[in-house]
Design an enzyme around this catalytic site. Sequence first.
Site, short mmCIF file in Angstrom:
data_model
loop_
_atom_site.label_atom_id
_atom_site.label_comp_id
_atom_site.label_asym_id
_atom_site.label_seq_id
_atom_site.Cartn_x
_atom_site.Cartn_y
_atom_site.Cartn_z
N CYS A 80 0.84 -1.19 0.00
CA CYS A 80 0.00 0.00 0.00
C CYS A 80 0.89 1.25 0.00
O CYS A 80 1.65 1.46 -0.94
CB CYS A 80 -0.98 -0.05 1.17
SG CYS A 80 -2.37 1.10 0.99
N HIS A 183 -3.73 -4.27 0.07
CA HIS A 183 -3.25 -5.05 1.20
C HIS A 183 -3.51 -6.52 0.91
O HIS A 183 -4.66 -6.97 0.94
CB HIS A 183 -4.00 -4.65 2.48
CG HIS A 183 -3.55 -3.35 3.06
ND1 HIS A 183 -2.52 -3.26 3.96
CD2 HIS A 183 -3.99 -2.09 2.84
CE1 HIS A 183 -2.35 -2.00 4.29
NE2 HIS A 183 -3.22 -1.26 3.62
N GLU A 185 -3.10 -9.09 2.70
CA GLU A 185 -3.69 -9.80 3.85
C GLU A 185 -5.18 -9.52 4.00
O GLU A 185 -5.86 -10.18 4.78
CB GLU A 185 -2.93 -9.44 5.14
CG GLU A 185 -3.24 -8.09 5.75
CD GLU A 185 -2.52 -6.91 5.10
OE1 GLU A 185 -2.58 -5.82 5.67
OE2 GLU A 185 -1.91 -7.10 4.02
#
Length: 208
Positions: A80, A183, A185
């Site tokens: 990011c 992101h 995750e």
Amino acid sequence: MAIAIVDYGMGNLHSVGKAVERLGYEPLVTGERAEILSADGIILPGVGAYGDAMEHLRESGLDIVMKEAASGTKPLLGICLGMQLLFSRSEEYGAHDGLDILPGSVVRFDGGDYKVPHMGWNSLRFLQPEHPLFAGLEEGHAYFVHSYHVLPEAKSDLLAVTDYGQPVTAIVGRGSVCGMQFHPEKSGELGMSLLRNFLSMTKSQRRY
């Protein structure tokens, strides 16, 4: 050895660390030069404003550490804002110099017929499907939240794009340095698979 998650005061360290742990690797949240440079791989996270992030990196001396790390062969991933910091400059709230590890600029979406910030699930288009990040993967969706995007100067650094009123840089890479605008995750199965492939590139020993 561990995967160093760089702590410079601006980043979602907990979620990145938990994701690394879930994939079977040992995360080490650290702002120490020796620990960062001795780790098997390095992740530079980031949430917030570009100028503030660069100020934190410079004040802590971690800007020099990141350039040291990028000059070697150890895999480094910017996530990011962390990806944006890898580039030369940004126009976010003024003009700011970045780490200049990859040549290019961070610019604001021009507003066209789409909302800013760019927020939501968008499909990835792999431009270099042979890259190790994409091993065994098919194109899919990732979750984006950003008002500024990267314009790399070298087309060869562009690994994947998404479309949001225009082609938008989603994943970059040169040598051992990679970056993801989203992101991973928080991007479902594809995001975690991309992160898994990055961790595999580090040659770090999985704990399980």
